[in-house]
Scaffold this motif. Structure first.
Motif, mmCIF file in Angstrom:
data_model
loop_
_atom_site.group_PDB
_atom_site.id
_atom_site.type_symbol
_atom_site.label_atom_id
_atom_site.label_comp_id
_atom_site.label_asym_id
_atom_site.label_seq_id
_atom_site.Cartn_x
_atom_site.Cartn_y
_atom_site.Cartn_z
ATOM 1 N N SER A 170 0.832 -1.214 0.000
ATOM 2 C CA SER A 170 0.000 0.000 0.000
ATOM 3 C C SER A 170 0.858 1.251 0.000
ATOM 4 C CB SER A 170 -0.920 0.002 1.217
ATOM 5 O OG SER A 170 -1.763 -1.108 1.201
ATOM 6 N N THR A 201 2.455 1.819 -3.394
ATOM 7 C CA THR A 201 1.480 2.302 -4.373
ATOM 8 C C THR A 201 1.218 3.791 -4.199
ATOM 9 O OG1 THR A 201 0.438 0.127 -4.410
ATOM 10 C CG2 THR A 201 -0.855 1.963 -5.269
ATOM 11 N N TRP A 256 2.209 6.742 -7.034
ATOM 12 C CA TRP A 256 1.290 7.718 -7.615
ATOM 13 C C TRP A 256 1.659 9.146 -7.227
ATOM 14 C CZ3 TRP A 256 -1.095 6.853 -11.764
ATOM 15 C CH2 TRP A 256 -1.509 5.576 -12.086
#
Length: 99
Positions: A18, A21, A25
């Motif tokens: 998590s 990620t 981004w």
């Protein structure tokens, strides 16, 4: 010999996945914003790029100063002092005589 850790990702695996990620981004968005800000943009014809402070075609600061003088907000001395400052000429002040 192979080690078997179960059939899924444990708690730390989900946390790292998590976090990576979100960081991925954030990096993509940051690069996009920096590229957008670095690229040249077309300017309007005869404009200065759309700045928030437009030059007025009818005198600008001299006109505002004249309006303040006409309304009586400033006196003669202050009007002439500010006008010479705006126009860039030095203010000539009489120096006291040397004894």
């Amino acid at each position: 010999m192979m080690f078997w850790y179960g059939h899924g990702v444990n708690g730390w695996g989900w946390f790292v996945m998590s976090l990576s990620t979100v960081l991925f981004w954030a990096l993509i968005i940051t690069v996009g914003v920096l590229l957008f800000r670095a690229l040249p943009r077309p300017t309007p014809a005869g404009g200065d790029g759309g700045s928030w402070q437009k030059a007025s075609p009818d005198g600008g600061p001299e006109r505002i100063l004249a309006e303040r003088y006409a309304r009586g907000e400033i006196d003669d001395e202050e009007y002439h002092r500010r006008l010479t400052t705006l126009l860039g000429s030095p203010i000539h002040v009489a120096e006291p005589p040397v004894p």
